[in-house]
Scaffold this motif. Structure first.
Motif, short mmCIF file in Angstrom:
data_model
loop_
_atom_site.label_atom_id
_atom_site.label_comp_id
_atom_site.label_asym_id
_atom_site.label_seq_id
_atom_site.Cartn_x
_atom_site.Cartn_y
_atom_site.Cartn_z
N GLN A 521 2.41 -5.26 -4.19
CA GLN A 521 1.12 -5.78 -4.13
C GLN A 521 0.23 -4.66 -3.38
N LEU A 522 0.98 -4.09 -2.23
CA LEU A 522 0.20 -3.06 -1.51
C LEU A 522 -0.02 -1.74 -2.49
N GLN A 523 0.68 -1.34 -3.24
CA GLN A 523 0.69 -0.13 -4.31
C GLN A 523 -0.16 -0.49 -5.13
N GLU A 524 -0.50 -1.70 -5.60
CA GLU A 524 -1.84 -2.08 -6.70
C GLU A 524 -2.83 -1.98 -6.05
N ILE A 525 -3.21 -2.30 -4.87
CA ILE A 525 -4.18 -2.28 -3.99
C ILE A 525 -4.83 -0.67 -3.95
N ALA A 526 -3.86 0.05 -3.57
CA ALA A 526 -4.00 1.38 -3.34
C ALA A 526 -4.37 2.13 -4.70
#
Length: 665
Positions: A521-526
């Motif tokens: 999820q954090l990678q998707e935000i980035a």
């Protein structure tokens, strides 16, 4: 008395003299024809001459013609000879491959051998350097034929997609004995003929099937077999991959050019205008490709095509299930692409004013395109986020556009800028880049931490991902929340849908600390933040166009190209890429890559500066007047004489300015 005679003599004068005496006439009454010339073994020449009386009766003349016609002589490439027995005593000759000879009173003739020909004397092959023959001998000349068998080899191309055949054609060399004139020593000579033998197509097909798994090319195999010289032919191919087609956009109609625009404008400006509810176009799905195979039969897989990612901005509706892009309002369609497989659609509103614009109306500030069918008079400000179109002239006014500016008339004492961007955009990009970079470091730290054997993944499963993220923010990335807050304050008042979405996610995750369940999820935000930053960066560094009929005491600034159709006078012109003009006089011109002009400077020594910022840039002009200052990549030179058909650039080795005359490039 016989009116003609054959005379043998050592010279022509002697033959004529003998003929005159024999026929009983004066030498000047003799008609003659040289029948044969022959040299003896010792080099003495003997002539055979036909002589007759020049003035003769009709019947004598008729008899002479008959005799000449019936004389049996043979033409060769060298001479004529008469086959009389007295002439061939002690000689041999060759006719049609057969050897003839006549014994002499004191000697016998001989044959000189030739390579490729066997002499059979009375049925026995003789290998002497010279072979003596007589009338009683049986002499046979037997030619030796030479035969070379054709051959071929097959090999694949480096990419294994083609099969080459390298052919060495076969041939037969036949030898034919040449005719020889009567001579005491006859040198045998042969004439060679080369006949090529085609290769066997079946042998090539069989070898191809045994070594490869490829599709034969019959025409090439036929050419290879019939070749008369060593050569390589492509005779088979594998099946190439048929690539798929990525998803693409198909507009309902082509982008239309303004028919009144000049050719220079058409290189940069095109637009599609729509009304509310119009279908802009269709998003087509990807078409899968087909696998191929090489000449050995190994499969070559095709890559999967990518679907087109569609993003909409103001004024556009995307019906995903039907793949239709629809206009929600009237205006100009703006389509941008920030990566190979995405397109961003927007309908830019258009403010249209018919008539002259002046200061009494106030400024025109519009988020979209502005189109004025008239003049822009003194002390007027026109500012648009899109394009600005003016059909008339501009006087003592300020024109600012986010995109292109087209002015059909002249500009006087005006300030014109294309590629203008709002201040918040310039300030937001570095903050956004710093935010994205810190997110990348944070993701790397989490990956490193969770890969440590001491880390208990069971705790992560029980307590979730958020406590770990909070711990990292407090211990190592404590500046990150304030960075997110700064980005939010800068962008929120002006943000579009995508930016609003990413700002909301950043706020909830890092300021309000809502739960995140995984590093994915954090990678998707980035990833989403990176897409928004790429779009912002392209907006800041986009290439735009300014087109004006002519300028007088103006200041022009463009992020792309500037085209002045007629003349630039007492103006300052700056362009990131190129400037194109008819005449440049008393002006300061700066371009990133290229300046093109018909004439630059003047005969009155007014100050004109042509400046190319990049070292690899050029200046091209039909005429540059003396005292014009030239700058290329920081180097400066003032012309001391005028130059026609000038091509100015910086030399690669010396890095000095080079001015080439009589060259336009």
């Amino acid at each position: 008395m016989t009116p003609f005679k054959l005379v043998h003599a050592n010279s022509l004068q002697e033959a004529i003299k003998i003929g005159a005496e024999t026929l009983g006439v004066e030498k000047n009454q003799i008609w003659y024809r040289v029948i044969n010339r022959r040299k003896s073994f010792f080099g003495k020449e003997t002539l055979t001459v036909f002589v007759s009386v020049m003035k003769e009766q009709k019947e004598d003349k008729k008899r002479r013609k008959i005799v000449l016609k019936n004389l049996s002589f043979k033409r060769t490439s060298k001479k004529l000879y008469i086959p009389s027995s007295s002439d061939r005593s002690g000689m041999a000759w060759i006719r049609n491959g057969q050897v003839y000879c006549q014994n002499g009173k004191s000697h016998f003739p001989a044959l000189h051998p030739c390579e490729g020909v066997e002499i059979l004397l009375n049925g026995v092959v003789v290998k002497n350097e010279v072979t003596i023959i007589t009338e009683d001998d049986t002499v046979e000349l037997r030619t030796i034929q030479e035969e070379v068998k054709g051959r071929f080899s097959l090999e694949p191309s480096p990419d294994k997609m083609e099969v080459y055949v390298q052919v060495q054609p076969g041939y037969t060399i036949t030898k034919k004995v040449c005719n020889a004139l009567p001579s005491r020593l006859v040198k045998i000579e042969v004439k060679e003929e080369k006949f090529f033998k085609p290769l066997d197509e079946d042998e090539i097909y069989q070898e191809l099937a045994a070594q490869f798994h490829a599709q034969a090319i019959p025409e090439q195999i036929q050419q290879a077999c019939a070749s008369t010289e060593p050569k390589a032919f492509v005779i088979a191919r594998g099946k190439p991959v048929i690539p798929g087609r990525d998803g693409y956009f198909a507009p309902v109609r082509d982008f239309q050019y303004d028919t009144e625009k000049q050719n220079d404008e058409k290189d940069f400006v095109n637009h599609l205008t729509v009304r509310e509810g119009d279908i802009i176009g269709y998003v087509k799905p990807p078409v899968p490709g087909q696998n191929g195979y090489d000449v050995f039969g190994d499969i070559i897989e095709t890559s999967e095509p990518n679907p087109l990612q569609v993003y909409t901005r103001d004024g556009v509706l995307y019906l995903i299930e039907k793949g239709i892009v629809v206009a929600k309002r009237s205006g100009r369609v703006l389509i941008k692409s920030y990566s190979p497989n995405n397109m961003v659609f927007q309908v830019v509103p258009v403010y249209l004013y018919e008539g002259n614009v002046n200061s009494s109306m106030g400024s025109i500030l519009f988020d979209g395109d502005v189109s004025i069918k008239g003049n822009v008079e003194e002390n007027t400000l026109i500012k648009a986020s899109g394009c600005i179109y003016i059909t008339g002239s501009v006087t003592n006014s300020k024109i600012l556009a986010g995109e292109d500016i087209i002015i059909k008339g002249a500009a006087h004492s005006a300030s014109i800028t294309s590629g203008w961007v709002p201040e918040w955009l310039n300030e937001s990009l570095p903050i956004g880049k710093e935010t994205h970079e810190m997110m990348g470091h944070k993701i790397s730290a989490i990956k490193q931490l969770t890969s440590n054997p001491a880390f208990l993944k069971s705790d992560l499963a029980k307590k979730g991902f958020q406590p770990l993220l909070k711990l990292l923010l407090e211990m190592k990335f404590n500046e990150f929340p304030s960075l997110v807050q700064k980005l939010k304050l800068k962008i929120t008042p002006f943000a579009n849908k995508e930016w609003n979405n990413i700002i909301t996610i950043l706020d909830q995750t890092f300021l309000q600390q809502h739960m995140l369940s995984s590093i994915e999820q954090l990678q998707e935000i980035a990833y989403k933040l990176k897409n928004c930053l790429d779009e912002m960066e392209q907006e800041l560094f986009k290439s735009t166009l300014i087109f004006v009929e002519r300028t007088d005491q103006c200041e022009l600034d463009s992020t792309g190209h500037i085209v002045i159709k007629d003349r630039i006078f007492q103006s300052t012109i700056r362009s990131k890429i190129s400037v194109q003009a008819g005449m440049i006089e008393a002006s300061d011109i700066t371009a990133g890559e290229k300046i093109t002009a018909v004439q630059a400077g003047s005969s009155t020594d007014t100050k004109t500066v042509l400046n190319i910022e990049k070292g690899e840039g050029v200046i091209v002009a039909e005429h540059i007047w003396k005292n014009t200052t030239i700058k290329v990549g920081g180097n400066v030179e003032k012309l001391h004489q005028s130059v026609k058909r000038a091509f100015v650039h910086r030399d690669v080795e010396s890095e000095n300015i080079t001015i080439e005359r009589n060259r336009m490039g």
